[in-house]
Every structure is written in structure tokens, then in C-alpha cells.
Design a protein around this motif. Structure first.
Motif, PDB file in Angstrom:
ATOM      1  N   UNK A  59       1.392 -13.385  -0.529  1.00 17.12           N
ATOM      2  CA  UNK A  59       0.570 -12.418  -0.313  1.00 17.12           C
ATOM      3  C   UNK A  59       0.677 -11.227  -1.396  1.00 17.12           C
ATOM      4  N   UNK A  60       1.840 -10.943  -1.736  1.00 16.97           N
ATOM      5  CA  UNK A  60       2.066  -9.994  -2.628  1.00 16.97           C
ATOM      6  C   UNK A  60       1.367 -10.231  -3.772  1.00 16.97           C
ATOM      7  N   UNK A  61       1.277 -11.326  -4.504  1.00 18.69           N
ATOM      8  CA  UNK A  61       0.161 -11.637  -5.832  1.00 18.69           C
ATOM      9  C   UNK A  61      -1.153 -11.362  -5.341  1.00 18.69           C
ATOM     10  N   UNK A  62      -1.523 -11.797  -4.149  1.00 20.09           N
ATOM     11  CA  UNK A  62      -2.786 -11.392  -3.835  1.00 20.09           C
ATOM     12  C   UNK A  62      -3.385 -10.032  -3.621  1.00 20.09           C
ATOM     13  N   UNK A  63      -2.202  -9.089  -3.758  1.00 14.04           N
ATOM     14  CA  UNK A  63      -2.436  -7.769  -3.478  1.00 14.04           C
ATOM     15  C   UNK A  63      -2.198  -7.196  -4.833  1.00 14.04           C
ATOM     16  N   UNK A  70       0.738  -1.120  -0.204  1.00 10.88           N
ATOM     17  CA  UNK A  70      -0.184   0.145   0.086  1.00 10.88           C
ATOM     18  C   UNK A  70       0.827   1.429  -0.207  1.00 10.88           C
ATOM     19  N   UNK A  71       2.271   1.112   0.034  1.00  9.49           N
ATOM     20  CA  UNK A  71       2.884   2.154   0.078  1.00  9.49           C
ATOM     21  C   UNK A  71       3.093   3.100  -1.020  1.00  9.49           C
ATOM     22  N   UNK A  72       2.718   2.611  -2.271  1.00 14.55           N
ATOM     23  CA  UNK A  72       2.749   3.380  -3.466  1.00 14.55           C
ATOM     24  C   UNK A  72       4.168   3.129  -4.318  1.00 14.55           C
ATOM     25  N   UNK A  73       5.009   2.296  -3.843  1.00 14.58           N
ATOM     26  CA  UNK A  73       6.269   2.188  -4.392  1.00 14.58           C
ATOM     27  C   UNK A  73       5.811   1.287  -5.798  1.00 14.58           C
ATOM     28  N   UNK A  74       6.864   1.699  -6.744  1.00 13.35           N
ATOM     29  CA  UNK A  74       6.803   1.159  -8.060  1.00 13.35           C
ATOM     30  C   UNK A  74       7.608  -0.370  -8.346  1.00 13.35           C
ATOM     31  N   UNK A  75       8.311  -0.611  -7.123  1.00 12.69           N
ATOM     32  CA  UNK A  75       9.033  -1.766  -6.942  1.00 12.69           C
ATOM     33  C   UNK A  75       9.243  -2.088  -5.680  1.00 12.69           C
ATOM     34  N   UNK A  76       9.270  -3.500  -5.373  1.00 11.60           N
ATOM     35  CA  UNK A  76       9.894  -4.010  -4.102  1.00 11.60           C
ATOM     36  C   UNK A  76      10.746  -4.839  -4.405  1.00 11.60           C
ATOM     37  N   UNK A  77      12.135  -4.811  -3.616  1.00  7.57           N
ATOM     38  CA  UNK A  77      13.074  -5.669  -3.849  1.00  7.57           C
ATOM     39  C   UNK A  77      13.205  -6.483  -2.593  1.00  7.57           C
ATOM     40  N   UNK A  78      12.847  -7.616  -2.746  1.00  9.58           N
ATOM     41  CA  UNK A  78      12.886  -8.779  -1.320  1.00  9.58           C
ATOM     42  C   UNK A  78      14.092  -9.637  -1.269  1.00  9.58           C
ATOM     43  N   UNK A  79      15.087  -9.312  -0.205  1.00  7.24           N
ATOM     44  CA  UNK A  79      16.145 -10.362  -0.055  1.00  7.24           C
ATOM     45  C   UNK A  79      15.731 -11.248   0.950  1.00  7.24           C
ATOM     46  N   UNK A  80      15.991 -12.641   0.496  1.00  4.69           N
ATOM     47  CA  UNK A  80      15.341 -13.626   1.589  1.00  4.69           C
ATOM     48  C   UNK A  80      16.518 -14.494   1.870  1.00  4.69           C
ATOM     49  N   UNK A  81      16.335 -15.072   2.940  1.00  4.85           N
ATOM     50  CA  UNK A  81      17.478 -16.166   3.388  1.00  4.85           C
ATOM     51  C   UNK A  81      16.658 -17.466   3.617  1.00  4.85           C
ATOM     52  N   UNK A  82      15.326 -17.446   3.508  1.00  7.77           N
ATOM     53  CA  UNK A  82      14.548 -18.597   3.533  1.00  7.77           C
ATOM     54  C   UNK A  82      13.613 -18.757   2.471  1.00  7.77           C
ATOM     55  N   UNK A  83      13.888 -19.612   1.355  1.00  6.59           N
ATOM     56  CA  UNK A  83      13.024 -19.787   0.041  1.00  6.59           C
ATOM     57  C   UNK A  83      11.440 -20.027   0.628  1.00  6.59           C
ATOM     58  N   UNK A  84      11.243 -20.477   1.717  1.00  5.00           N
ATOM     59  CA  UNK A  84       9.827 -20.830   2.054  1.00  5.00           C
ATOM     60  C   UNK A  84       9.210 -19.645   2.450  1.00  5.00           C
ATOM     61  N   UNK A  85       9.754 -19.074   3.091  1.00  4.70           N
ATOM     62  CA  UNK A  85       9.262 -17.687   3.731  1.00  4.70           C
ATOM     63  C   UNK A  85       9.045 -16.612   2.531  1.00  4.70           C
ATOM     64  N   UNK A  86       9.869 -16.566   1.346  1.00  2.00           N
ATOM     65  CA  UNK A  86       9.827 -15.672   0.464  1.00  2.00           C
ATOM     66  C   UNK A  86       8.742 -16.119  -0.421  1.00  2.00           C
ATOM     67  N   UNK A  87       8.427 -17.444  -0.450  1.00  6.15           N
ATOM     68  CA  UNK A  87       7.271 -18.004  -1.230  1.00  6.15           C
ATOM     69  C   UNK A  87       5.919 -17.661  -0.600  1.00  6.15           C
ATOM     70  N   UNK A  88       5.960 -17.803   0.741  1.00  9.86           N
ATOM     71  CA  UNK A  88       4.414 -17.369   1.333  1.00  9.86           C
ATOM     72  C   UNK A  88       4.426 -15.762   1.063  1.00  9.86           C
TER      73      UNK A  88
END
Length: 83
Positions: free
Chosen positions: A50-54, A28-46
Motif C-alpha cells: 500500500x505504501x509503495x503504491x502511495x 498523507x500526514x506529511x511525515x518524513x518517515x514512517x517506522x512500522x513495527x510488525x508482528x506478522x511479516x505477511x501483514x507488513x508485506x501487504x
């Protein structure tokens, strides 16, 4: 939250991921891009779900072996609004 709209948000959450509440705020921040750095692929997938649903889409992802000879893998995923 700072005033104005960010162009890019870089998110580097703990191993358990950002979680629904943080993802909803970032989406909801209005950003044009979110860069997500993840150390757990399962958490990234979850959190990607959420992002896809939004209304966001995964633009690219890359795995990085920053800890050779271990099972740890870092992932960098870039999301953009689908519309």
C-alpha cells in the motif's frame, strides 16, 4: 489528527496489520518517515505494498527475535517518501 506535520510516525498495529485506510492516512500526514513495527511479516508485506503504491519506499528493515524458541518474529521497517 494533531495540527502540524509529524517528522516521524511510529506505527505498531495489531497482528492483522494497519490496513489500507490507516496507511492512506499516515501516507498523507506529511511525515518524513514512517517506522512500522510488525508482528506478522505477511501483514507488513501487504501494508508495504500500500505504501509503495502511495509513493513511499522501503528504506530499511530488520527482523528481531524477541521471543526465542518460538516461531514469532518482530520486524521493524522504515519507509520514506520516494520523491
Amino acid at each position: 489528527m494533531l495540527p502540524g506535520r509529524p517528522d516521524v510516525v511510529v506505527l505498531d498495529p495489531p497482528r492483522q496489520g494497519a490496513g489500507r485506510e490507516a496507511i492512506e492516512a499516515l501516507a498523507a500526514s506529511g511525515a518524513r518517515r514512517i517506522v512500522y513495527v510488525a508482528c506478522d511479516p505477511a501483514a507488513l508485506g501487504r501494508d508495504a505494498g500500500y505504501l509503495r503504491g502511495l509513493g513511499w519506499r522501503l528504506r530499511s528493515t530488520r527482523g528481531l527475535d524477541l521471543y526465542p524458541e518460538t516461531h514469532h518474529v518482530e520486524a521493524v521497517a522504515v519507509f520514506e517518501p520516494a520523491g
